[in-house]
Write a protein that holds these residues in place. Structure first.
Motif, PDB file in Angstrom:
ATOM      1  N   PHE A   1       0.825  -1.203   0.000  1.00 12.06           N
ATOM      2  CA  PHE A   1       0.000   0.000   0.000  1.00 12.06           C
ATOM      3  C   PHE A   1       0.857   1.250   0.000  1.00 12.06           C
ATOM      4  O   PHE A   1       2.048   1.213   0.285  1.00 12.06           O
ATOM      5  CB  PHE A   1      -0.973   0.020   1.189  1.00 12.06           C
ATOM      6  CG  PHE A   1      -0.313   0.208   2.525  1.00 12.06           C
ATOM      7  CD1 PHE A   1      -0.105   1.484   3.043  1.00 12.06           C
ATOM      8  CD2 PHE A   1       0.098  -0.876   3.279  1.00 12.06           C
ATOM      9  CE1 PHE A   1       0.505   1.674   4.266  1.00 12.06           C
ATOM     10  CE2 PHE A   1       0.710  -0.707   4.512  1.00 12.06           C
ATOM     11  CZ  PHE A   1       0.908   0.573   5.009  1.00 12.06           C
ATOM     12  N   SER A   2       0.219   2.359  -0.344  1.00 10.84           N
ATOM     13  CA  SER A   2       0.851   3.669  -0.248  1.00 10.84           C
ATOM     14  C   SER A   2      -0.128   4.592   0.469  1.00 10.84           C
ATOM     15  O   SER A   2      -1.316   4.277   0.599  1.00 10.84           O
ATOM     16  CB  SER A   2       1.213   4.218  -1.632  1.00 10.84           C
ATOM     17  OG  SER A   2       0.052   4.372  -2.420  1.00 10.84           O
ATOM     18  N   VAL A   3       0.390   5.714   0.941  1.00  6.44           N
ATOM     19  CA  VAL A   3      -0.470   6.699   1.600  1.00  6.44           C
ATOM     20  C   VAL A   3      -0.374   7.999   0.807  1.00  6.44           C
ATOM     21  O   VAL A   3       0.722   8.505   0.554  1.00  6.44           O
ATOM     22  CB  VAL A   3      -0.059   6.935   3.073  1.00  6.44           C
ATOM     23  CG1 VAL A   3      -0.962   7.986   3.712  1.00  6.44           C
ATOM     24  CG2 VAL A   3      -0.126   5.622   3.862  1.00  6.44           C
TER      25      VAL A   3
ATOM     26  N   VAL B   1      -3.413  -2.457  -2.923  1.00  5.12           N
ATOM     27  CA  VAL B   1      -3.602  -3.341  -4.073  1.00  5.12           C
ATOM     28  C   VAL B   1      -4.883  -4.150  -3.873  1.00  5.12           C
ATOM     29  O   VAL B   1      -5.268  -4.434  -2.736  1.00  5.12           O
ATOM     30  CB  VAL B   1      -2.397  -4.289  -4.285  1.00  5.12           C
ATOM     31  CG1 VAL B   1      -1.130  -3.503  -4.582  1.00  5.12           C
ATOM     32  CG2 VAL B   1      -2.194  -5.208  -3.103  1.00  5.12           C
ATOM     33  N   PRO B   2      -5.571  -4.516  -4.952  1.00  9.93           N
ATOM     34  CA  PRO B   2      -6.778  -5.336  -4.810  1.00  9.93           C
ATOM     35  C   PRO B   2      -6.442  -6.696  -4.185  1.00  9.93           C
ATOM     36  O   PRO B   2      -5.296  -7.148  -4.222  1.00  9.93           O
ATOM     37  CB  PRO B   2      -7.272  -5.508  -6.246  1.00  9.93           C
ATOM     38  CG  PRO B   2      -6.598  -4.444  -7.036  1.00  9.93           C
ATOM     39  CD  PRO B   2      -5.308  -4.157  -6.346  1.00  9.93           C
ATOM     40  N   ALA B   3      -7.464  -7.348  -3.653  1.00 12.25           N
ATOM     41  CA  ALA B   3      -7.273  -8.635  -2.986  1.00 12.25           C
ATOM     42  C   ALA B   3      -8.423  -9.575  -3.331  1.00 12.25           C
ATOM     43  O   ALA B   3      -9.433  -9.169  -3.903  1.00 12.25           O
ATOM     44  CB  ALA B   3      -7.199  -8.428  -1.478  1.00 12.25           C
ATOM     45  N   ILE B   4      -8.239 -10.825  -2.943  1.00 11.37           N
ATOM     46  CA  ILE B   4      -9.280 -11.839  -3.100  1.00 11.37           C
ATOM     47  C   ILE B   4      -9.539 -12.485  -1.747  1.00 11.37           C
ATOM     48  O   ILE B   4      -8.673 -12.494  -0.870  1.00 11.37           O
ATOM     49  CB  ILE B   4      -8.914 -12.931  -4.138  1.00 11.37           C
ATOM     50  CG1 ILE B   4      -7.608 -13.664  -3.774  1.00 11.37           C
ATOM     51  CG2 ILE B   4      -8.819 -12.342  -5.529  1.00 11.37           C
ATOM     52  CD1 ILE B   4      -7.798 -14.921  -2.985  1.00 11.37           C
TER      53      ILE B   4
ATOM     54  N   ALA C   1      -9.071   0.065  -0.816  1.00  8.38           N
ATOM     55  CA  ALA C   1      -8.906  -1.386  -0.846  1.00  8.38           C
ATOM     56  C   ALA C   1     -10.181  -2.062  -1.334  1.00  8.38           C
ATOM     57  O   ALA C   1     -11.273  -1.803  -0.832  1.00  8.38           O
ATOM     58  CB  ALA C   1      -8.533  -1.905   0.540  1.00  8.38           C
ATOM     59  N   TYR C   2     -10.014  -2.940  -2.333  1.00 10.31           N
ATOM     60  CA  TYR C   2     -11.141  -3.655  -2.928  1.00 10.31           C
ATOM     61  C   TYR C   2     -10.869  -5.143  -2.859  1.00 10.31           C
ATOM     62  O   TYR C   2      -9.753  -5.599  -3.148  1.00 10.31           O
ATOM     63  CB  TYR C   2     -11.339  -3.240  -4.389  1.00 10.31           C
ATOM     64  CG  TYR C   2     -12.582  -3.813  -5.010  1.00 10.31           C
ATOM     65  CD1 TYR C   2     -13.812  -3.186  -4.833  1.00 10.31           C
ATOM     66  CD2 TYR C   2     -12.537  -4.982  -5.751  1.00 10.31           C
ATOM     67  CE1 TYR C   2     -14.972  -3.711  -5.399  1.00 10.31           C
ATOM     68  CE2 TYR C   2     -13.688  -5.518  -6.317  1.00 10.31           C
ATOM     69  CZ  TYR C   2     -14.899  -4.882  -6.135  1.00 10.31           C
ATOM     70  OH  TYR C   2     -16.048  -5.403  -6.681  1.00 10.31           O
TER      71      TYR C   2
END
Length: 183
Positions: A19-21, A42-45, A120-121
């Motif tokens: 991640f970034s801020v 980053v997207p996740a599952i 975040a998705y």
């Protein structure tokens, strides 16, 4: 009526591998200025790994962020290999975490995890017809990843949910979706 903010300035104040801020200066609908700190993730599952209609596999894992163990369904971030086909991450996480492969993988939904401060998705999948992976084909777990695998019945999950012991949002969603499937 809901009004859109206008970003007047933006810069990345931290950048890491996951991640970034981003710090944003915004102009509000009423002309006032405000600041937004946004975690770009980053997207996740996440995977609901069904052994059968009445049993699912979950993990018990220590999470440094909360300083305790938590019960959760398997999940993981997407990387450059997965962005076009997130199912690749599902297959990898099933292998790394559960040491299983699935006969079928189906995307059922997706959601933003914490829209108050992050983009975040998470894509949510159901995996069925699980089969063990031979030792020779097992992928290494992430560094420091230590977990207990639990096969849990719907009734056991319901008891944990009702007692507040299922408190991970993706796992709460998994239970609610499982309840929906059972009608």
């Amino acid at each position: 009526m809901a009004e859109r903010e206008q970003v007047t300035n933006s810069n990345i104040v931290y950048e890491g591998p996951i991640f970034s801020v981003e710090k944003q200066e915004v102009k509000l609908y009423n002309g006032r200025q405000s600041q937004r700190d946004i975690v770009r993730h980053v997207p996740a599952i996440a995977v609901l790994p069904f052994v059968d209609a009445d049993h699912m596999m979950i993990e018990k894992q220590y999470r440094a962020t909360i300083g305790d163990f938590i019960l959760e369904i398997p999940a993981g971030k997407l990387d450059e290999r997965d962005l076009a086909v997130p199912e690749h991450a599902v297959e990898r996480e099933l292998n790394e975490e559960l040491r299983m492969t699935a006969g079928t993988i189906e995307r059922v939904m997706g959601f933003f995890e914490t829209v108050g401060f992050s983009d975040a998705y998470m894509h949510v999948y159901v995996a069925r017809d699980l089969k063990p992976i031979p030792l020779s084909k097992q992928l290494p777990r992430d560094l420091g990843e230590s977990l207990d695998l639990i096969t849990i019945s719907f009734d056991e999950m319901k008891t944990l949910f009702e007692s507040g012991k299922i408190n991970d949002q993706k796992t709460v969603l998994a239970f609610l979706y499982w309840s929906y499937l059972r009608g």
